[in-house]
Design a protein around this motif. Structure first.
Motif: not given
Ligand code: ADP
Ligand code: ZN
Ligand code: MG
Length: 476
Positions: A189-191, A221-222, A224, A256
């Protein structure tokens, strides 16, 4: 584009274990800061680390799932540096003898932008095991350190520079995450910071063999953000190369919010970590039997599962993709599909009805056995597809099985010839005007008659038998 991008990823993922890598503190996310700590993970003098065997096994499992060679002899090393996130002033890691080397991850499907990807393997250089560091939080005037994360087992998975686009990198990360989840190695889980990724990227003129100068991007951190950062960096580097600038090796951060990368440090200021073998830990050895025992615990991976769903259940590639996106969902489908003659129908019910109501199929009142019961009731002609929708809704509400609901509510399909022929005669006698139109050549009226017979039988008539009986009575 006259340049080709060359990309290699260094991914860190936390291993899901009950306790930390070298002490018995809980490996838990979201605890009150600095509550899961002890003299070992706080780096007090005089304490000794004890390796977490489950984390080592999980790393070997990750290696086997990615086709790596497992080292029969490996060891831990000290990576020395001074920073508040590392209370010992060194991190226990692996340097020249990691647990896993020389593997691969197969890329297929579509990338972030929906474009189909080339089928190819991305090489895995190595997977090693180390300990995570503390989490720093920067406030307005000062910073806080949470040592709960210090000492959590952390795998580093280094890819070969085999990726060529942001889309490929995105797909690689997704596949890697899928493997870790299916293997029950980590949640990624990147979050929650359980998966972190550094991107190495360089450009070279199309057709050139030698790699260009690589830039390392941090703080992504994602998935995307990884995709955006790569596209941004390709453009930035291409512009510089076009201007004749000679790039230098540097580490850049990714902002980001601004959608920009920024310089963090150049190669000249690179650390010398003075790696040396960790004197407080024994080397780790594996026999062939040890490795085979771990191999025996490997799950079927999504890609193999997808192919099996297509081959043995006759699913479309699309449905197979949807149903293998999640391990629990795949298991749900697999269980139900084995209990029916038409697995394709199970897939349809899951994708069009069940997933519209819940994402938690494992905990939902319609168990795979119950869904199979519904599909069997349709297959055997007990109920038709329309009634089945109502039965399904009721099953989801009440948790009852299909047969119970069908019996309680008297929903069984009318397949009795005399009841159907009676209803057909009644409809033809009632709608004389439509009957005239039909005889006058308007074939569409047949559907109207079918609708009326269904209405008269409260939706329970077998639609195939209704059409046959109508045609018979209309003299066709
Ligand atoms: P370093 O010595 O800087 O750590 P490595 O050779 O260990 O570099 O590679 C680190 C990562 O960078 C790997 O994922 C590798 O695939 C990737 N990489 C290496 N060279 C290049 C390059 N020229 N362009 C893009 N990625 C690269
Ligand atoms: Zn501890
Ligand atoms: Mg390196």
């Amino acid at each position: 584009m006259k340049y080709e991008a060359v990309i290699g990823l260094e991914v860190h993922t936390q291993v899901r274990t009950a306790s930390k890598m070298f002490c018995s503190c809980a490996n838990a996310f979201g605890s009150e800061p600095n509550t899961n700590v002890c003299p070992v993970c706080m780096g007090y003098p005089g304490v000794l680390p004890v390796p977490n065997e489950k984390a080592i096994r999980a790393t070997v499992k990750a290696g086997l799932l990615t086709g790596c060679t497992i080292a029969k002899f490996s060891k831990f090393d000290r990576k020395n540096y001074f920073y508040p996130d590392m209370p010992k002033n060194y991190q226990i890691s692996q340097y020249d003898l990691p647990f896993c080397t020389n593997g691969k991850i197969h890329l297929s499907g579509t990338g972030f932008s929906g474009e189909p990807l080339p089928e190819k393997d991305i090489g895995i250089t190595r997977i090693h095991l180390e300990e995570d560091v503390a989490k720093l939080t920067h406030f307005h005037h000062d910073s806080g350190v949470d040592y709960n994360r210090a000492g959590v087992p952390l795998m580093e998975i280094v890819s070969e520079p085999d990726l060529r686009s942001a889309d490929e990198a995105y797909a690689y990360l997704n596949n890697l995450k899928e493997i870790m989840r299916f293997g029950e190695i980590g949640d990624c889980d990147m979050e929650k910071g359980q998966m972190r990724c550094d991107v190495n990227i360089s450009l070279r003129p199309v057709g050139q063999k030698e790699f260009g100068t690589k830039i390392e991007l941090k703080n992504l951190n994602s998935f995307r953000a990884v995709h955006r950062a790569i596209d941004y960096e390709i453009e930035r580097q291409a512009e510089l190369l076009d201007q004749g600038v000679t790039l230098r090796q540097e580490t850049r951060g990714w902002n980001d919010d601004r959608g920009e990368s920024y310089l963090m440090r150049t190669k000249e200021s690179a650390h010398d970590y003075r790696y040396f073998p960790e004197p407080d830990l024994m080397p780790v050895t594996f026999t062939d039997e040890d490795i085979e025992a771990i191999r025996a615990t490997l799950p079927e991976l999504p890609e193999a599962k997808r192919q099996r769903f297509i081959d043995s259940y006759g699913l479309t590639a699309y449905d197979a993709g949807v149903l293998t996106a999640d391990k629990e969902l795949a298991a749900y489908f697999d269980t139900a599909a084995k209990l029916v003659k038409t697995p394709k129908l199970i897939a349809n019910w899951i994708t069009s009805s069940l997933l519209a109501l819940t994402n938690d199929v494992a905990g939902c009142p319609v168990t795979p056995e119950k869904l199979a019961g519904l599909v069997n009731a349709i297959d055997s002609g007990k109920i038709n597809g329309k009634i089945a929708k109502d039965v399904f809704a009721e099953m989801f509400e009440s948790g009852k099985d299909a047969d119970t609901i069908i019996n309680e509510k008297g929903l069984a399909q009318v397949s009795d010839t005399s009841a159907i022929s009676g209803a057909v005669s009644e409809v033809l006698a009632q709608f004389t005007k439509q009957l005239e139109e039909y005889r006058g050549g308007n074939g569409k009226i047949l559907q109207f008659f079918v609708g009326q017979v269904m209405k008269l039988t409260k939706g329970k008539a077998n639609p195939g038998m209704v059409v046959a009986e109508l045609k018979k009575q209309l003299g066709e």
